[in-house]
Design an enzyme around this catalytic site. Structure first.
Site, PDB file in Angstrom:
ATOM      1  N   LYS A 185       8.121 -20.685 -11.601  1.00  0.00           N
ATOM      2  CA  LYS A 185       8.757 -20.222 -10.591  1.00  0.00           C
ATOM      3  C   LYS A 185       8.129 -21.118  -9.053  1.00  0.00           C
ATOM      4  CE  LYS A 185       8.890 -15.868  -9.106  1.00  0.00           C
ATOM      5  NZ  LYS A 185       8.045 -15.724  -7.670  1.00  0.00           N
ATOM      6  N   GLU A 218      14.249 -11.909  -2.548  1.00  0.00           N
ATOM      7  CA  GLU A 218      13.312 -11.032  -2.205  1.00  0.00           C
ATOM      8  C   GLU A 218      13.470 -10.457  -0.785  1.00  0.00           C
ATOM      9  OE1 GLU A 218       9.317 -11.470  -3.651  1.00  0.00           O
ATOM     10  OE2 GLU A 218       8.488  -9.603  -2.444  1.00  0.00           O
TER      11      GLU A 218
HETATM   12  O1  KIV Z   1       4.785 -12.541  -8.207  1.00  0.00           O
HETATM   13  C1  KIV Z   1       5.726 -11.591  -8.503  1.00  0.00           C
HETATM   14  O2  KIV Z   1       5.322 -10.753  -9.201  1.00  0.00           O
HETATM   15  C2  KIV Z   1       6.921 -12.173  -7.977  1.00  0.00           C
HETATM   16  C3  KIV Z   1       8.022 -11.165  -8.269  1.00  0.00           C
HETATM   17  C4  KIV Z   1       7.886  -9.963  -7.489  1.00  0.00           C
HETATM   18  C5  KIV Z   1       9.525 -11.798  -7.995  1.00  0.00           C
HETATM   19  O3  KIV Z   1       6.995 -12.880  -7.529  1.00  0.00           O
END
Ligand code: KIV
Length: 260
Positions: free
Chosen positions: A114, A183
């Protein structure tokens, strides 16, 4: 148990089946999330504040992410395992981004990474997808931009920022992401984005219109110390349970009631 892949998530969006995602930072919790049939297990860089005691996610390193990803991998068999790329692991050059994402996949056992940001991250997304690394996008409140944003607050409140968020989502989709985390943006904006992109949106503090939801596991379990975001629903109060159990143990040892 069925193995969740990026294609399963797309299928779920088409069928209107909501996607469940939670963070995990160790093998035992990851195993429990599998038992509960959670679709996506995210090794978030939130490990920085949640487990490592940092003030935010900025100090988290690739080595730390690798360590936690390996642990979560050992407990995971069914969920799609996504690892966050930490701050400055993908912003400096495409080559560094490929090398760091490659380590999370090859050494860590993640099945996807991600990345935060829209237009500014699109080239990196495309480069990773081109070498067969699935990428999840992350828009709205992006914690790695905390100093630029001046804190953690709702994003997408002005017409201009809403327009930018929609454009960024389309750009990420074009660059090849398989899903986008939204978010802390208004529910209506999340609804528009969810309708405009073909890939699933996973909301956190973005209302109910997203294709799925994600939470930090420690917030959900009531393990987080201090204030938690207002959108979090704590499903348990494990801090209290832990304190009471440890106090009972201490008392029993002091009184020679344990072991008995
Ligand atoms: O780092 C994380 O836990 C996240 C989530 C809150 C989406 O990016």
């Amino acid at each position: 148990m069925k193995k969740i892949t990026t294609s399963s998530l797309l299928e779920m969006k088409h069928k209107g089946e909501k996607i469940t995602a939670l963070t995990a930072y160790d093998a035992s919790m990851s195993k429990l999330l599998n038992q509960c049939e959670i679709d996506i297990v995210l090794v978030g860089d939130s490990v920085g504040n949640v487990k490592l005691g940092y003030d935010n996610t900025i100090p988290v390193t690739v080595s730390e992410m690798l360590h936690y990803t390996k642990a979560v991998k050992r407990g995971n068999s069914s969920a799609l395992l996504v690892a966050d790329m930490p701050y400055l692991s993908y912003q400096l050059s495409i080559e560094e981004a490929k090398a760091n994402a490659g380590r999370l996949i090859k050494e860590g056992g993640a099945e996807a990474v991600k990345i935060e940001g829209g237009l500014e991250s699109a080239n990196v997304v495309k480069a990773l997808v081109d070498i067969n690394i699935p990428v999840m996008g992350h828009l709205g409140l992006t914690p790695q931009s905390i100093y630029k944003m001046g804190g953690y607050s709702m994003q997408g409140k002005t017409p201009e920022s809403q327009e930018k968020c929609i454009t960024d989502a389309k750009i990420l989709e074009g660059a090849g992401v398989f899903a986008i985390v939204l978010e802390c943006i208004p529910e209506e904006l999340a609804r528009v984005i969810t309708q405009k992109v073909k890939v699933p949106t996973i909301g956190i503090g973005a209302g109910a219109a997203c294709d799925g939801q994600v939470l930090v596991l420690d917030d959900l379990l009531g393990l987080t110390e201090g204030k938690i975001p207002s959108f979090v629903k704590p499903y348990a109060q494990l801090r209290d349970t832990v304190v009471k159990a440890v106090q009972r143990y201490r008392k029993d040892v002091k009184n020679s009631d344990f072991p008995n």
